[in-house]
Design a protein around this motif. Structure first.
Motif, PDB file in Angstrom:
ATOM      1  N   ASP A 165       0.831  -1.199   0.000  1.00 18.27           N
ATOM      2  CA  ASP A 165       0.000   0.000   0.000  1.00 18.27           C
ATOM      3  C   ASP A 165       0.870   1.257   0.000  1.00 18.27           C
ATOM      4  N   ARG A 166       0.234   2.375  -0.317  1.00 17.76           N
ATOM      5  CA  ARG A 166       0.938   3.654  -0.415  1.00 17.76           C
ATOM      6  C   ARG A 166       0.499   4.565   0.726  1.00 17.76           C
ATOM      7  N   TYR A 167       1.471   5.219   1.352  1.00 14.26           N
ATOM      8  CA  TYR A 167       1.211   6.017   2.546  1.00 14.26           C
ATOM      9  C   TYR A 167       1.608   7.471   2.328  1.00 14.26           C
ATOM     10  N   THR A 183       8.626  10.070   7.060  1.00 14.50           N
ATOM     11  CA  THR A 183       8.581   9.656   5.655  1.00 14.50           C
ATOM     12  C   THR A 183       9.885   8.979   5.257  1.00 14.50           C
ATOM     13  N   ASP A 184      11.005   9.574   5.645  1.00 14.36           N
ATOM     14  CA  ASP A 184      12.304   9.001   5.287  1.00 14.36           C
ATOM     15  C   ASP A 184      12.525   7.647   5.956  1.00 14.36           C
ATOM     16  N   CYS A 217       5.884   5.487   0.006  1.00 15.12           N
ATOM     17  CA  CYS A 217       5.386   6.734   0.598  1.00 15.12           C
ATOM     18  C   CYS A 217       5.344   7.856  -0.423  1.00 15.12           C
ATOM     19  N   VAL A 218       4.389   8.734  -0.241  1.00 14.19           N
ATOM     20  CA  VAL A 218       4.359   9.989  -0.983  1.00 14.19           C
ATOM     21  C   VAL A 218       5.493  10.864  -0.451  1.00 14.19           C
ATOM     22  N   SER A 219       6.245  11.488  -1.334  1.00 14.06           N
ATOM     23  CA  SER A 219       7.353  12.322  -0.880  1.00 14.06           C
ATOM     24  C   SER A 219       6.834  13.535  -0.113  1.00 14.06           C
ATOM     25  N   ALA A 241       7.782   8.790  -9.165  1.00 18.05           N
ATOM     26  CA  ALA A 241       7.035   9.458 -10.229  1.00 18.05           C
ATOM     27  C   ALA A 241       7.793  10.680 -10.735  1.00 18.05           C
ATOM     28  N   THR A 242       8.383  11.427  -9.818  1.00 18.81           N
ATOM     29  CA  THR A 242       9.088  12.652 -10.209  1.00 18.81           C
ATOM     30  C   THR A 242      10.221  12.358 -11.179  1.00 18.81           C
TER      31      THR A 242
END
Length: 331
Positions: free
Chosen positions: A28-30, A56-57, A66-68, A280-281
């Motif tokens: 999953d993505r957080y 996050t890190d 994780c979303v940055s 994505a970036t």
């Protein structure tokens, strides 16, 4: 008639526990939101951002998707919110859906006596229907990085953590960074005015001249202000062997080369970033440079890959729309 109420209650508790994950769910993505300041000390507003960045890190280092922090800050602005303001649960869920996150991590921090610090938080589904267990860690303010690592270790079971990549951990990188530099860096990330951000980052680097996150952000400011050549003066100071996420360094170098018109070097650096971690970036930046060089097919592949990771990213959507139009050819 209920013959054994205790058994019924036990079954109900087991059912509720099964519906509420104790920790993260693999795959999953957080998204980690800035933690809310429950202390009357207004001067500590920056700590909510510092905690979100650190958690996050540490989650990324544990192998959690994780979303940055940068994308999360942009997402808050897109829905009309400020990272310095408390985020309601309804807004948090809206943000999670916008960022394509399955779960959000929210919480609070409180300054205790004798420079102590309490960090409390839990995960909530993007539908707002499930909550994980409340996690709390306590310690001293000066040991913020260790508290963040401890929080994530309580959230992510050892069996779910991925093996450590080559290099150092976020804890090892940040252990030598003074708290004063962390404060200035976090405050810099909370301001939109570039002059204020430059001043705060410069002051952070006065306390720690090799603070990699501040060096990279300082370089990105040079690029944003139209001085890509100057960005290398900051990037060259990064001690790459002491950086937990070297892909951020290569991404910034790619940005500098792209802004300077050196597409070949930009492509090489973006590919180095992608080889270390798929983001994505990096896909979007690589796709943009490939498109500028006329490599439309490859550009579309990278932009599609980026949108798979972050379907609502404005940069990716803009690139996708631009490349969806027929490509003009010379007559």
């Amino acid at each position: 008639m209920i013959k054994n109420p205790r058994l019924v209650m036990a079954a109900l508790l087991l059912f509720l526990a099964a519906g509420s994950p104790a920790g993260v769910m693999a795959g999953d993505r957080y998204a980690v939101l800035p933690f809310t300041n429950e202390t009357r000390e207004d001067s500590l507003y920056w700590m909510g951002e510092a905690i979100a960045i650190g958690l996050t890190d540490h989650l990324l280092a544990a192998g959690v998707t994780c979303v940055s922090a940068e994308r999360r800050r942009d997402g808050l602005l897109e829905i009309g919110l400020d990272s310095r303001e408390p985020v309601s649960l309804a807004s948090a869920i809206l943000l999670a859906r916008r960022l394509g996150a399955d779960w959000i991590l929210v919480g609070h921090y409180t300054l205790l006596a004798n420079h102590g610090l309490s960090i409390r938080g839990h995960i909530v589904s993007a539908q707002g229907l499930e909550e994980g267990k409340q996690i709390e860690v306590q310690g001293v303010l000066a040991d913020l990085h260790h508290l963040q690592q401890k929080f994530v270790h309580n959230l992510v079971p050892r069996s779910q953590r991925q093996p450590q990549r080559e290099g150092i951990t976020p804890m090892q990188e940040m252990s030598t960074v003074p708290l004063s530099s962390v404060e200035l860096y976090s405050r810099a990330m909370l301001v939109e005015d570039q002059e204020q951000r430059r001043d705060l980052l410069t002051r952070a680097l006065e306390s720690d001249p090799v603070y990699s996150a501040a060096l990279i952000q300082r370089a990105l400011l040079e690029i944003a202000e139209g001085r890509p050549e100057s960005s290398f003066l900051w990037l060259d100071r990064v001690a790459l062997a002491k950086v937990a996420f070297p892909e951020r360094y290569w991404l910034a170098r790619g940005d500098a080369f792209a802004a300077n018109g050196d597409r070949g070097s930009a492509i090489d650096n973006y590919k180095k970033a992608l080889a270390l971690r798929t983001t994505a970036t990096a896909h979007f930046r690589l796709g943009a440079v490939l498109a500028q060089g006329g490599q439309i097919h490859d550009a579309r592949l990278h932009i599609s890959a980026g949108l798979t990771l972050d379907p609502r990213d404005p940069e990716g959507l803009e690139l996708h729309e631009a490349l969806a139009a027929p490509v003009e050819t010379g007559s």
